[in-house]
Design an enzyme around this catalytic site. Structure first.
Site, short mmCIF file in Angstrom:
data_model
loop_
_atom_site.label_atom_id
_atom_site.label_comp_id
_atom_site.label_asym_id
_atom_site.label_seq_id
_atom_site.Cartn_x
_atom_site.Cartn_y
_atom_site.Cartn_z
N CYS A 138 0.83 -1.20 0.00
CA CYS A 138 0.00 0.00 0.00
C CYS A 138 0.87 1.26 0.00
CB CYS A 138 -0.93 -0.01 1.22
SG CYS A 138 -1.90 1.48 1.36
N CYS A 141 -0.38 4.11 2.20
CA CYS A 141 -0.18 3.93 3.65
C CYS A 141 1.29 4.18 4.02
CB CYS A 141 -0.52 2.52 4.11
SG CYS A 141 -2.00 1.85 3.39
N ASP A 142 2.20 3.71 3.19
CA ASP A 142 3.60 3.64 3.60
C ASP A 142 4.57 4.51 2.81
OD1 ASP A 142 2.86 1.76 5.55
OD2 ASP A 142 2.87 0.16 4.05
#
Ligand code: NDP
Length: 317
Positions: A138, A141-142
């Site tokens: 992701c 997200c990261d």
């Protein structure tokens, strides 16, 4: 020990566009829906950035914001939204029983399955070893953790293209590993990738191993799948964006599914092979897989659940 049974009219499993849309319609039809979110409330769209193709948002919207809007709308009409995971199901043609978080049983007259799909992994041992330590499925997200660094991303579909351009805004350089000599992504998405100067595309290239120092990722060993020539790319982040798998483990042997595990519904309907059980969104759609189509089938599922209950009540009277 299992807690006391609760009986409800309409149970919705999943909290993506399909689940929440089903909830909006079911709540407005007075079915008093209870929705269990699953472990990723909001579903896949909470792991994306801009959504520009959902009607009603002329300037685009962030995926997380859109799902927040869906949730609020479902709540406004009285949907009982609960954080919980369904751990087993027992469907009959009459009443359906599910267990929540392994401890509470709920029986429902209708069940709407909107469990969506989850990201696929390459299956490399090093991928699992460094998952969360440089390996991610992701980018949204990261990606933040890799600001100013060099990263690699695998995949050539719309997800990979979208995530590569997202990463390119944060990272110094993005190496994109494409296993064939062409993209699968739509022309518009390809165009974005090809016009982003800090994305380097490696065609016919696959990841062989993710290299690390035991703590975090330091590189990825890639090979050209025609010449078999190997090369080490010095990256600190490795993103996997190679598609998704429907979340249907729970329903194996109970509901009809295709060879890839997608639930099979009656043509033009969300009905499954069990009466009173409906499926909507990505869990039953391997073709379109869009938020708007998921929402559309969520609406269908709620309308079908309502009609099913009305017909059942009518038969009893
Ligand atoms: P796709 O199935 O479309 O693409 C998966 C990609 O991963 C393919 O390019 C595939 O390669 C590659 N791949 C699969 N396995 C491997 C592997 N083991 N090693 C290397 N590469 C691999 O999945 P997406 O998640 O990209 O998209 C799913 C659906 O969602 C699509 O319909 C897409 O259009 C839609 N979508 C729409 C978006 C939007 O409109 N904003 C954003 C994201 C997705 P190959 O091509 O060789 O098979």
């Amino acid at each position: 020990m299992l807690q006391e049974n609760e009986h409800i009219k309409c149970l919705i499993i999943g909290s993506g566009p399909a689940g929440y849309t089903a909830a909006i319609y079911a709540a407005r039809a007075d079915l008093k829906p209870v929705l269990y979110t699953g472990i990723v409330p909001g579903g896949q769209l909470t792991q994306t950035t801009d959504v520009e193709n959902f009607p009603g948002y002329p300037d685009g919207v962030q995926g997380t914001q859109m799902m927040e809007d869906f949730r609020k709308q479902a709540e406004r009409f009285g949907t009982d939204i609960r954080f919980g995971y369904i751990t087993s199901v027992e469907f009959s043609n009459d009443v359906h029983r599910v267990v929540v978080d392994g401890e509470k049983t709920v029986t429902a007259e209708t069940v709407i399955i909107a469990t969506g799909a989850t990201a696929k992994w390459l299956g490399l041992e090093s991928e699992q070893k460094y998952n969360g330590f440089g390996v991610s499925a992701c980018a949204v997200c990261d990606g933040f953790f890799f600001r100013g660094q060099d990263v690699a991303i695998v995949g050539a579909g719309d997800t990979a293209a979208e995530e590569a351009t997202y990463l390119a805004k944060l990272a110094n350089k993005v190496h994109m590993l494409v296993r064939r000599d062409e993209f699968r992504a739509s022309k518009a998405m390809q165009h974005r990738v090809l016009n982003t100067p800090n994305i380097e595309i490696h065609y016919n290239t696959e990841a062989k191993e993710i290299i690390g120092d035991g703590q975090s990722v330091t590189g990825v060993l890639v090979y050209h799948n025609q010449t078999l020539e190997e090369r080490l790319l010095p990256v600190t982040g490795f993103f996997v964006a190679i598609g998704h798998k429907p979340n249907t483990e729970l329903f194996k042997g109970i509901l009809d599914m295709d060879t890839n595990g997608y639930l099979i519904t009656h043509p033009g309907s969300t009905r499954t092979n069990i009466e009173g059980v409906f499926a909507c969104g990505d869990v039953q759609d391997h073709i379109y897989r869009q938020a708007v189509t998921a929402a559309g089938t969520g609406c269908m599922a709620a309308l079908e659940a309502e009609r099913y209950l009305a017909a059942k009540e009518h038969a009893i009277v």
